[in-house]
Design an enzyme around this catalytic site. Structure first.
Site, PDB file in Angstrom:
ATOM      1  N   LEU A   1       0.746  -1.154   0.007  1.00 13.17           N
ATOM      2  CA  LEU A   1       0.014  -0.104   0.103  1.00 13.17           C
ATOM      3  C   LEU A   1       0.900   1.360  -0.143  1.00 13.17           C
ATOM      4  O   LEU A   1       0.639   1.949   0.732  1.00 13.17           O
ATOM      5  CB  LEU A   1      -0.969   0.006   1.215  1.00 13.17           C
ATOM      6  CG  LEU A   1      -2.016  -1.317   1.165  1.00 13.17           C
ATOM      7  CD1 LEU A   1      -2.736  -1.089   2.274  1.00 13.17           C
ATOM      8  CD2 LEU A   1      -2.866  -1.108  -0.057  1.00 13.17           C
ATOM      9  N   CYS A   2       1.825   1.195  -0.800  1.00 13.04           N
ATOM     10  CA  CYS A   2       2.684   2.200  -0.756  1.00 13.04           C
ATOM     11  C   CYS A   2       3.237   2.768  -2.302  1.00 13.04           C
ATOM     12  O   CYS A   2       4.179   3.211  -2.725  1.00 13.04           O
ATOM     13  CB  CYS A   2       4.046   2.178  -0.060  1.00 13.04           C
ATOM     14  SG  CYS A   2       4.804   0.657  -0.279  1.00 13.04           S
ATOM     15  N   GLY A   3       2.027   2.715  -3.088  1.00 18.86           N
ATOM     16  CA  GLY A   3       2.293   3.008  -4.582  1.00 18.86           C
ATOM     17  C   GLY A   3       3.387   2.067  -5.337  1.00 18.86           C
ATOM     18  O   GLY A   3       3.288   0.948  -5.234  1.00 18.86           O
TER      19      GLY A   3
END
Length: 295
Positions: free
Chosen positions: A90-92
């Site tokens: 969930l960090c691109g």
């Protein structure tokens, strides 16, 4: 066409997701400042270490008996790629950009007939690289239980790299990580650890680094016995801190985008719900009026 109940459930689900992404954005923003400060404070020491290493390399160039960590084994047949990524998602595109660089390097080396070994630091990099290079991964370092990165963590990884080098498991070692610039920008970076080589992209090096005149006490060769292993750990520590700041910046940006996208989806679903509800009410009114006229 979905029913009104389905639309209500969908809106409630997206709103719950929006609350989660908003909370994650706020947590990442809170962690980012500390991680960014730690990364920025580590840069001067690591850059100065690069300067000293470049100066020592110049002084020892062409001399017999130079340390292998400085000059290498004389071959470049076996390459160790140390891929530093995050433990959580969930960090691109943070992890993907680093893995993409590692993949490109591995493929290029294999195409040249070189042997490649991969050491993964972080679960996400391992998961992605394991799909294509499972046979090349020799070890994985798990930092999921580490709340705050310390030099001891880097020393452990550095000791593992030095152990492999002492056992003649590789000739060249390259470290991959993301250098933090801004919340929106994290630059995938490859840094050669062994043989020791200055990064060449630091302003300090460009301005005065390896051309400065130094006198060492004791001799250069004696200093390097302690300095070279420490340099490996220092550069790994710098990479871990840069990664920590880059991860929080990328997560903050990704969760901000997810929150805004959820808001747009809620608006679209609410409009669809209102239109469906209005159409249903209109239909019922028409049925009532038609029934009344038929009597």
């Amino acid at each position: 066409m979905p029913s009104l109940k389905d639309l209500r459930n969908r809106i409630a689900s997206v709103k719950a997701t929006q609350k989660i992404t908003k909370a994650m954005q706020m947590v990442a923003a809170a962690k980012l400042r500390r991680a960014q400060l730690a990364a920025e404070e580590a840069r001067p020491y690591a850059e100065r270490m690069d300067v000293v290493m470049a100066n020592l390399a110049t002084a020892l160039a062409g001399q017999d008996g130079a340390p292998p960590l400085m000059v290498g084994t004389g071959k470049d047949d076996v390459h160790l790629l140390v891929a530093c990524t995050s433990e959580r998602g969930l960090c691109g595109g943070f992890n993907t950009s680093i893995v993409r660089m590692v993949r490109a390097k591995a493929r290029a080396l294999l195409a040249d007939g070189k042997q490649v070994k991969i050491l993964c630091v972080g679960k996400k990099g391992f998961d992605q690289l394991n799909r294509e290079f499972a046979s090349l991964i020799i070890d994985q370092v798990d930092l999921r239980e580490v709340k705050r990165i310390g030099f001891s963590n880097a020393q452990g990884i550095g000791a593992r790299v030095l152990e492999l080098f002492d056992e003649s498991e590789f000739d060249v070692c390259t470290l991959f990580f993301a250098r933090f610039q801004t919340v929106m920008t994290q630059v995938p970076t490859a840094l050669q650890l062994i043989p020791a080589a200055p990064s060449g992209d630091d302003e300090e090096n460009a301005m005065s680094g390896s051309n400065a005149a130094y006198e060492y006490e004791p001799e250069e060769s004696e200093i390097l016995v302690d300095l070279l292993p420490r340099n490996v750990s220092v550069q790994i520590f710098r990479a871990l801190l840069e990664n920590a700041a880059s991860e929080q910046g990328a997560r903050m940006s990704a969760m901000d985008s997810a929150t805004r996208n959820a808001g747009e989806m809620i608006d679209a679903l609410t409009m669809e719900y209102n239109r469906s509800r209005q159409a249903q009410i209109t239909k019922e009114l028409i049925e009532i009026i038609s029934g009344a006229e038929a009597l």
